[in-house]
Design an enzyme around this catalytic site. Structure first.
Site, short mmCIF file in Angstrom:
data_model
loop_
_atom_site.label_atom_id
_atom_site.label_comp_id
_atom_site.label_asym_id
_atom_site.label_seq_id
_atom_site.Cartn_x
_atom_site.Cartn_y
_atom_site.Cartn_z
N CYS A 2 0.83 -1.21 0.00
CA CYS A 2 0.00 0.00 0.00
C CYS A 2 0.87 1.26 0.00
O CYS A 2 1.85 1.34 0.74
CB CYS A 2 -0.95 0.07 1.19
SG CYS A 2 -2.17 -1.22 1.21
N ARG A 27 6.43 -0.63 -3.95
CA ARG A 27 5.98 -1.22 -2.69
C ARG A 27 5.07 -2.41 -2.92
O ARG A 27 4.84 -3.20 -2.01
CB ARG A 27 5.25 -0.16 -1.85
CG ARG A 27 6.14 0.98 -1.41
CD ARG A 27 5.32 2.09 -0.82
NE ARG A 27 4.67 1.71 0.41
CZ ARG A 27 5.23 1.77 1.62
NH1 ARG A 27 6.46 2.20 1.74
NH2 ARG A 27 4.57 1.41 2.68
N TRP A 75 -2.49 -2.96 -1.73
CA TRP A 75 -2.03 -4.35 -1.77
C TRP A 75 -3.04 -5.11 -0.93
O TRP A 75 -3.10 -4.94 0.30
CB TRP A 75 -0.63 -4.44 -1.19
CG TRP A 75 0.04 -5.77 -1.37
CD1 TRP A 75 0.79 -6.17 -2.44
CD2 TRP A 75 0.06 -6.85 -0.44
NE1 TRP A 75 1.26 -7.44 -2.23
CE2 TRP A 75 0.83 -7.89 -1.02
CE3 TRP A 75 -0.51 -7.08 0.82
CZ2 TRP A 75 1.05 -9.10 -0.38
CZ3 TRP A 75 -0.28 -8.30 1.45
CH2 TRP A 75 0.48 -9.28 0.85
N ASN A 101 -3.17 2.62 4.96
CA ASN A 101 -2.17 1.57 4.83
C ASN A 101 -2.08 0.91 6.21
O ASN A 101 -1.91 1.59 7.21
CB ASN A 101 -0.82 2.20 4.43
CG ASN A 101 0.29 1.18 4.35
OD1 ASN A 101 0.05 -0.01 4.45
ND2 ASN A 101 1.50 1.66 4.16
N GLY A 102 -2.23 -0.43 6.26
CA GLY A 102 -2.19 -1.12 7.55
C GLY A 102 -3.40 -2.03 7.67
O GLY A 102 -4.08 -2.31 6.67
N GLU A 481 20.26 -16.98 -0.38
CA GLU A 481 19.91 -15.70 -0.97
C GLU A 481 19.80 -15.80 -2.50
O GLU A 481 18.88 -15.24 -3.10
CB GLU A 481 20.94 -14.63 -0.55
CG GLU A 481 20.76 -13.27 -1.16
CD GLU A 481 19.41 -12.61 -0.86
OE1 GLU A 481 18.62 -13.15 -0.07
OE2 GLU A 481 19.15 -11.56 -1.48
N LYS A 485 16.43 -14.93 -4.53
CA LYS A 485 16.47 -13.92 -5.59
C LYS A 485 15.83 -14.48 -6.85
O LYS A 485 15.01 -13.86 -7.48
CB LYS A 485 17.93 -13.55 -5.83
CG LYS A 485 18.30 -12.18 -6.16
CD LYS A 485 18.26 -11.14 -5.10
CE LYS A 485 17.05 -11.13 -4.27
NZ LYS A 485 17.09 -10.49 -3.02
N GLU A 488 11.88 -15.29 -6.47
CA GLU A 488 10.95 -14.17 -6.32
C GLU A 488 10.72 -13.41 -7.62
O GLU A 488 9.65 -12.87 -7.84
CB GLU A 488 11.35 -13.22 -5.17
CG GLU A 488 12.58 -12.40 -5.39
CD GLU A 488 12.89 -11.49 -4.20
OE1 GLU A 488 11.97 -10.93 -3.60
OE2 GLU A 488 14.09 -11.34 -3.88
N HIS A 504 20.05 -36.44 2.54
CA HIS A 504 19.05 -36.81 3.55
C HIS A 504 17.62 -36.59 3.04
O HIS A 504 16.72 -36.35 3.82
CB HIS A 504 19.32 -36.05 4.84
CG HIS A 504 20.68 -36.36 5.39
ND1 HIS A 504 20.96 -37.54 6.04
CD2 HIS A 504 21.85 -35.69 5.32
CE1 HIS A 504 22.25 -37.57 6.37
NE2 HIS A 504 22.80 -36.45 5.94
N LYS A 603 7.51 -4.41 -1.45
CA LYS A 603 8.86 -4.06 -1.03
C LYS A 603 8.94 -3.99 0.49
O LYS A 603 9.89 -4.45 1.10
CB LYS A 603 9.25 -2.71 -1.65
CG LYS A 603 10.62 -2.22 -1.26
CD LYS A 603 11.70 -3.08 -1.88
CE LYS A 603 13.11 -2.61 -1.55
NZ LYS A 603 14.09 -3.67 -1.86
O1 M6R Z 1 12.80 -4.32 4.59
P1 M6R Z 1 13.29 -5.65 5.13
O2 M6R Z 1 14.75 -5.84 4.90
O3 M6R Z 1 12.92 -5.87 6.56
O4 M6R Z 1 12.52 -6.73 4.28
C1 M6R Z 1 12.65 -8.09 4.56
C2 M6R Z 1 12.17 -8.93 3.40
O5 M6R Z 1 10.82 -8.67 3.15
C3 M6R Z 1 12.97 -8.69 2.13
O6 M6R Z 1 14.33 -8.90 2.33
C4 M6R Z 1 12.48 -9.60 1.00
O7 M6R Z 1 12.77 -10.92 1.28
C5 M6R Z 1 13.08 -9.15 -0.34
N1 M6R Z 1 12.05 -8.99 -1.31
C6 M6R Z 1 14.00 -10.11 -0.94
O8 M6R Z 1 14.52 -9.65 -2.14
#
Ligand code: M6R
Length: 608
Positions: A2, A27, A75, A101-102, A481, A485, A488, A504, A603
């Site tokens: 949002c 966002r 969102w 937002n919230g 990571e 990446k 997502e 395992h 985001k």
């Molecule tokens: O703003 P933050 O670092 O707390 O966010 C945490 C996760 O939401 C963020 O790292 C998310 O996993 C990313 N989209 C990954 O690329």
């Protein structure tokens, strides 16, 4: 998650609000709307889908004339993404408009109460209760009505509100969802995040929890929820507008990948002083560092993956026991917070709901909180006892790259300085670490030169349904990571495994041509990881391996090999992640996907 944008001033509000919303697109959202006071009434337009739909509907804002308005990108949480559920929400008389937002957690009870009183709802959202409650409590004074409503709601909110009776004002409020107020002479703005304002001003007020603001061309006033007038000082934002633009790159993600050398420099160099790492601003005296008995690192998503690297590096250098936790788990597991322990919360946005809740939980249990945060003035930064700010600058792409890299650098510096202070390493080792830290930005720049080769390789994986990542130690942390990446932004199912764990269970999934990305940069663990690569190759896997010079023999086993330069072994992750970020980027690009705004993701995850 949002986005809110609002404007009051001498210019047409709608185009400015739409532009502000477009800068908040990162966002994540699935519908958008806008309400503008046109001199007689509040006119509204809203639509499911991308902002472009709303822009078309309103002729880029021209169809909604007026100099005061609010807008929103939604969102979906309560109610599916559709026109009716998009914000703003208005009362039946069309005299009050609200963007939110919230989450209003007690909205069901409030809605039932309002319905019993005859209020008719036109959406499935939690937000609509606010428009009707404001109607119920409004007796001519908007601030008083807002106070009464906010005393009765549970949950989180950032709000922008218009009252027809007060046509030259915007009202705003926040609790646990970010909101900033911008000022440029007679023009005033509200926004969920600073990038929405940078085109117009760098002078902002960060709203604190449970504050109400009234904005008019003439002035801004801030109140507590009890109606007390507050005095607040504006802050000048350091970021400039270019930081929030693509600057010639096809996507923010690619731009941000390329900004990593400068982001690392901005994070590392200001702290290198007189052959030590300056952590004085953290208020952690040498005595406190020496007394530390345990560290808990808590975060979500990529920030959690940075925490996993942090654990390896802190334990190896400073010899302090470290545990890592996902914030969404930590907050519900009754953690043990002993004296002389430190809780480190890691977050790019500083607004992640689970991380913020974990911080509050740990604080309530008496822990000292150090936050590693990128966004200055964010909720986590404000509530922590001390903050290690990363110097990544604004990160717009949903997939984090430069902020993650800076989080790694923050851990290296904490670990090296803690180790020096505790006498866990000698002066030579410490100097070696400092030298390696200084070299990192240039090494990352050099690695970015392999972009074309990675694009070539990525194109071989476009049709994959599943990809496995594997590695040991820090290589495993980097695999986590790299895998996130990829999944997502490419929507390819991907899992990361500690290479020794494959046998395992997971190895049963390896068959002819199953893609595997193996990270094998650790000299110490290389023979072990090589054996695991042989095991998956034997079962038909197609292996892309990452290693360091000296391991040329890997070319005999893996299908493709990428070499990353050598550095201090504990800092290798900062180099091996670069090809993996580029790999994810090019796979997403090759599959024709929206790299910067992957589906369903936001985001800043400001709800649980
Ligand atoms: O703003 P933050 O670092 O707390 O966010 C945490 C996760 O939401 C963020 O790292 C998310 O996993 C990313 N989209 C990954 O690329």
């Amino acid at each position: 998650m949002c986005g809110i944008a609002g404007y009051i001033g001498k210019n047409q509000a709608a185009p400015i609000i739409l532009d502000g919303l477009s800068r908040l697109e990162y966002r994540g959202y699935d519908s958008a709307g806008i309400a503008v006071f046109d001199g007689e009434r509040i006119r509204m337009a809203k639509a499911a889908g991308r902002l472009s739909v709303l822009k078309e509907l309103t002729d880029n804002g021209r169809a909604l004339p007026g100099c005061c308005g609010i807008g929103h990108t939604r969102w979906a949480t309560h109610g599916r993404p559709c026109d009716e559920n998009a914000h703003p929400h208005m009362n039946r008389e069309n005299t009050i408009a609200v963007v939110h937002n919230g989450i209003i957690e007690n909205y069901r009870k409030l809605r039932e109460k309002l319905e019993r009183k005859g209020y008719v709802f036109s959406s499935e959202t939690d937000t609509e209760v606010l428009a009707h409650m404001l109607t119920e409590y409004y007796r001519g004074d908007p601030v008083e009505a807002i106070e009464k409503v906010l005393h009765r709601v549970e949950g989180s909110y950032a709000l922008g509100i218009l009252f027809l009776d007060h046509p030259h004002h915007i009202y705003a409020a926040r609790r646990d969802s970010p909101l900033v107020v911008g000022v440029s002479g007679e023009e005033k703005f509200i926004a969920s995040d600073v990038p929405a304002l940078l085109e117009h001003t760098r002078t902002v007020y960060y709203m604190e929890n449970e504050e109400i603001a009234t904005l008019s061309a003439g002035n801004i006033r801030f109140y507590s929820l009890d109606g007390e007038l507050l005095s607040k000082k504006p802050v000048t934002v350091e970021w400039d507008i270019s930081a929030a633009q693509k600057g010639g790159y096809a996507h923010f993600m690619l731009k941000e990948i390329h900004e990593q050398p400068s982001a690392l420099r901005d994070t590392i160099f200001p702290r290198l002083k007189d052959r030590r790492i300056d952590l004085d601003d953290l208020g952690l005296s040498e005595e406190k560092i020496r007394r530390l008995r345990r560290i808990s690192i808590v975060a979500c998503g990529s920030a959690y993956h940075a925490a996993v690297v942090g654990k390896y590096v802190l334990e190896a250098l400073a010899r302090i026991p470290v545990e890592t936790d996902l914030a969404s788990e930590y907050r519900y597991r009754c953690p043990i917070c002993e004296p002389d322990s430190l809780v480190i919360i890691v977050s790019q946005s500083g607004e992640t709901a689970d991380s913020l809740a974990a911080l509050r939980d740990a604080k309530a249990r008496g822990s000292r909180i150090l936050a590693i945060v990128n966004v200055v003035g964010s909720s986590i930064a404000r509530e922590a006892d001390c903050v290690f700010y990363t110097g990544a600058g604004p990160e717009i792409s949903v997939a984090t790259t430069k902020a993650y890299s800076c989080q790694l650098a923050a851990f290296y510096m904490l670990a090296a300085e803690f180790a020096r202070v505790r006498g866990a390493i000698g002066a030579d080792r410490f100097c070696g670490l400092l030298a390696a830290l200084k070299r990192l930005p240039a090494q990352v720049r050099e690695l970015l030169g392999c972009q074309e080769k990675i694009q070539f390789l990525a194109n071989r994986y476009l049709a994959a349904d599943h990809i496995f990542f594997m590695g040991r130690g820090i290589d495993y942390a980097i695999s986590l990571e790299g895998s996130l990446k990829l999944k997502e932004i490419s929507y390819i199912h991907s899992e990361a495994y500690a290479a020794g764990e494959l046998k395992h269970g997971t190895i049963s999934l390896i068959e002819e041509q199953t893609p595997v990305v193996a990270v094998a940069t650790s000299d110490r663990l290389y023979p072990k990881t090589l054996s695991n690569i042989v095991e998956v190759k034997t079962r038909g896997a197609m292996v892309l391996a990452l290693t360091t010079p000296g391991h040329e023999d890997l070319a005999r086993t893996a299908d493709y090999v990428l070499f990353v330069p050598e550095t201090e072994p504990l800092f290798m992750g900062s180099l091996s992640i670069i090809p993996l970020q580029l790999f994810a980027y090019y796979v997403s690009l090759g599959r024709g996907l929206d790299v910067d705004k992957p589906r369903n993701l936001a985001k800043s995850v400001t709800v649980e």
